[in-house]
Design an enzyme around this catalytic site. Structure first.
Site, PDB file in Angstrom:
ATOM      1  N   ALA A  68       2.029  31.099 -66.713  1.00  0.00           N
ATOM      2  CA  ALA A  68       2.836  30.077 -67.379  1.00  0.00           C
ATOM      3  C   ALA A  68       3.658  29.272 -66.379  1.00  0.00           C
ATOM      4  CB  ALA A  68       3.776  30.758 -68.364  1.00  0.00           C
ATOM      5  N   ASN A 117      11.980  28.406 -58.059  1.00  0.00           N
ATOM      6  CA  ASN A 117      12.143  27.359 -59.062  1.00  0.00           C
ATOM      7  C   ASN A 117      13.290  27.646 -60.002  1.00  0.00           C
ATOM      8  OD1 ASN A 117      11.305  27.584 -62.161  1.00  0.00           O
ATOM      9  ND2 ASN A 117      10.187  29.182 -61.057  1.00  0.00           N
ATOM     10  N   PHE A 121      12.772  25.368 -68.215  1.00  0.00           N
ATOM     11  CA  PHE A 121      11.941  25.029 -69.392  1.00  0.00           C
ATOM     12  C   PHE A 121      11.913  23.524 -69.669  1.00  0.00           C
ATOM     13  CE2 PHE A 121      12.845  29.399 -71.651  1.00  0.00           C
ATOM     14  CZ  PHE A 121      12.114  30.034 -70.668  1.00  0.00           C
ATOM     15  N   ASN A 146       3.037  30.289 -74.464  1.00  0.00           N
ATOM     16  CA  ASN A 146       4.268  30.966 -74.053  1.00  0.00           C
ATOM     17  C   ASN A 146       5.462  30.208 -74.639  1.00  0.00           C
ATOM     18  OD1 ASN A 146       6.613  31.408 -72.298  1.00  0.00           O
ATOM     19  ND2 ASN A 146       5.235  32.502 -70.918  1.00  0.00           N
ATOM     20  N   SER A 182      12.984  34.406 -68.164  1.00  0.00           N
ATOM     21  CA  SER A 182      13.209  33.379 -67.146  1.00  0.00           C
ATOM     22  C   SER A 182      14.659  33.463 -66.669  1.00  0.00           C
ATOM     23  CB  SER A 182      12.951  31.992 -67.723  1.00  0.00           C
ATOM     24  OG  SER A 182      13.522  31.026 -66.871  1.00  0.00           O
ATOM     25  N   ASN A 184      16.239  30.977 -65.518  1.00  0.00           N
ATOM     26  CA  ASN A 184      16.759  29.611 -65.425  1.00  0.00           C
ATOM     27  C   ASN A 184      17.329  29.040 -66.716  1.00  0.00           C
ATOM     28  OD1 ASN A 184      16.007  29.510 -62.696  1.00  0.00           O
ATOM     29  ND2 ASN A 184      13.885  29.164 -63.331  1.00  0.00           N
ATOM     30  N   THR A 185      17.359  29.846 -67.776  1.00  0.00           N
ATOM     31  CA  THR A 185      18.048  29.452 -69.004  1.00  0.00           C
ATOM     32  C   THR A 185      19.227  30.405 -69.139  1.00  0.00           C
ATOM     33  OG1 THR A 185      16.028  28.652 -70.062  1.00  0.00           O
ATOM     34  CG2 THR A 185      17.822  29.267 -71.535  1.00  0.00           C
ATOM     35  N   LYS A 215       6.860  39.070 -72.143  1.00  0.00           N
ATOM     36  CA  LYS A 215       6.860  38.883 -70.681  1.00  0.00           C
ATOM     37  C   LYS A 215       8.211  39.316 -70.137  1.00  0.00           C
ATOM     38  CE  LYS A 215       5.880  35.569 -67.007  1.00  0.00           C
ATOM     39  NZ  LYS A 215       5.273  34.275 -66.665  1.00  0.00           N
ATOM     40  N   ASN A 244       7.856  38.063 -64.570  1.00  0.00           N
ATOM     41  CA  ASN A 244       8.350  36.711 -64.282  1.00  0.00           C
ATOM     42  C   ASN A 244       8.852  36.650 -62.831  1.00  0.00           C
ATOM     43  OD1 ASN A 244       9.370  34.034 -64.791  1.00  0.00           O
ATOM     44  ND2 ASN A 244       9.492  34.616 -66.955  1.00  0.00           N
ATOM     45  N   TYR A 313       0.147  31.862 -60.064  1.00  0.00           N
ATOM     46  CA  TYR A 313       0.635  30.483 -60.041  1.00  0.00           C
ATOM     47  C   TYR A 313       0.817  30.051 -58.581  1.00  0.00           C
ATOM     48  CZ  TYR A 313       3.748  26.444 -61.028  1.00  0.00           C
ATOM     49  OH  TYR A 313       4.330  25.205 -61.097  1.00  0.00           O
TER      50      TYR A 313
END
Ligand code: FMN
Length: 352
Positions: A68, A117, A121, A146, A182, A184-185, A215, A244, A313
């Site tokens: 993802a 990164n 999102f 996802n 994640s 990043n949120t 995940k 992740n 990825y």
């Protein structure tokens, strides 16, 4: 034709996100151009009974999937078959569109073949993504969708975001992935707790018959992670995707102080984390391993440790578009060398 080494030198002169946008432009074009697609499929898409397996009612022609985050808006699905991937995972998709974090938010660590990164999102939202999915679904390679909550959705309404996302998208997914891992949120990883996972999966199972995966992040204590996975499985999760990106910034020489690391620097941590998870969960659920995979040997190790499928990825950025093909060709050799006639015989071989 330009070699990827040459193309990479050009792409790497640009900001990573700009280079990604160029790649996206090219891959969308490839998706639309049947002649070119056919040419690259013939070149890159390996079909061999040794690699083929049936999972949750779908045929996976090979076990190498796109992870993802690369195709956030389901705009490059057709091109992924041309790159040789056996399945693809789109998203993370949020209910309403969101811009993500301020730029710059994607960084390369070229010496360590790693990325960092903090995208947050960025995506066009479920309405537009649904339109894109409808154009291709069902597709020759299975599609995972996802899903994640919007940044502005308070924690107490997070369930409702996931509920609406599942209702909206499930008919156009071969499997769904709940992303609460994640970095990043803000506060998203706080949802990695027993109560939320239990409520989430019992709600989700009543909405869809499609398989739903959880995940997880690699930064949790592994015992806590296993416990959460067990809760998810008890409530009906079909599998676990580990893992992740990591917030262990000691893994690269010059880290940013935010975002998540992926690629080569994550390989060892991810492999160890996966082994520990699999030692408890192999045989009880379907496991997908992701994190630092860049070769057939890496993929084979995770498969023998219990992964039915693997994803990548970051290595695609460093190794280029022939990567899935090369991994698949070498994987066939590795499987045959060990006397396996089909990949399913090798999955979890380390436990036998
Ligand atoms: N994982 C998600 O579940 N949702 C995302 O939206 C997402 N976005 C990502 C964006 C970037 C730029 C990168 C590098 C990774 C992202 N990931 C996301 C994590 C990957 O799916 C994968 O779990 C992680 O990168 C480890 O795999 P790798 O080492 O092969 O890159």
């Amino acid at each position: 034709m330009l070699s990827y080494e040459t193309l990479k030198k050009i792409l790497f002169k640009f900001e990573p996100e700009t280079a990604h946008n160029f790649a996206e432009f090219g891959l969308k074009f490839l998706g639309k151009c049947k002649l070119a697609r056919n040419y690259y499929e013939k070149k890159n898409f390996i079909e061999d009974k040794v690699l083929e397996q049936e999972l949750f009612g779908r045929t996976f022609r090979n076990p190498i999937g796109l992870a993802a985050g690369f195709d956030k808006n389901a705009s490059m699905i057709k091109a992924m078959k041309s790159l040789g991937f056996g399945f693809t995972e789109i998203g993370t998709v949020t209910l309403v569109p969101q811009n993500g974090n301020p730029k710059p938010r994607l960084f390369r660590h070229p010496d360590e073949k790693s990325l960092q990164n903090a995208m947050g999102f960025n995506n066009l939202g479920s309405h537009k993504v649904l339109k894109n999915l409808k154009k291709v679904y069902p597709f020759y390679i299975p599609i995972g969708v996802n899903i994640g909550k919007n940044k502005n959705t308070p924690e107490e309404f997070a369930i409702s975001d996931y509920k609406n996302l599942i209702k909206k998208l499930e008919a156009y997914a071969d499997y769904l992935i709940i992303n609460i891992s994640s970095p990043n949120t803000p506060n998203l990883r706080d949802l990695q707790n027993e109560n939320f996972i239990s409520e989430l999966f019992s709600m989700a199972k009543n909405l869809t018959k499609k398989p739903i995966f959880l995940k997880i992040a690699p930064d949790m204590d592994v015992k806590v992670a296993i416990n959460l996975c067990e809760v998810a499985i008890k409530e009906g999760a079909s599998g676990i995707i580990a893992n992740n990106t990591t917030i262990d910034y000691s893994l690269v020489k010059n880290p940013q102080s935010f975002g998540g690391l992926s690629g080569e620097c994550l390989k060892e941590k991810s492999s160890l984390f996966f082994d520990q998870i699999a030692s408890k969960l192999y045989g009880k659920t379907t496991l997908i391993s992701v994190g630092g995979i860049s070769s057939a040997e890496d993929a084979y190790e995770r498969i023998k440790s219990g992964a039915s499928l693997v994803q990548l990825y970051s290595s695609l950025i460093f190794e280029g578009p022939s990567l899935a093909k090369n991994i698949n060709l070498e994987l066939i050799e590795l499987l045959k060398k060990d006397g396996y006639s089909n990949i399913t015989e090798a999955i979890g071989a380390n436990f036998r």
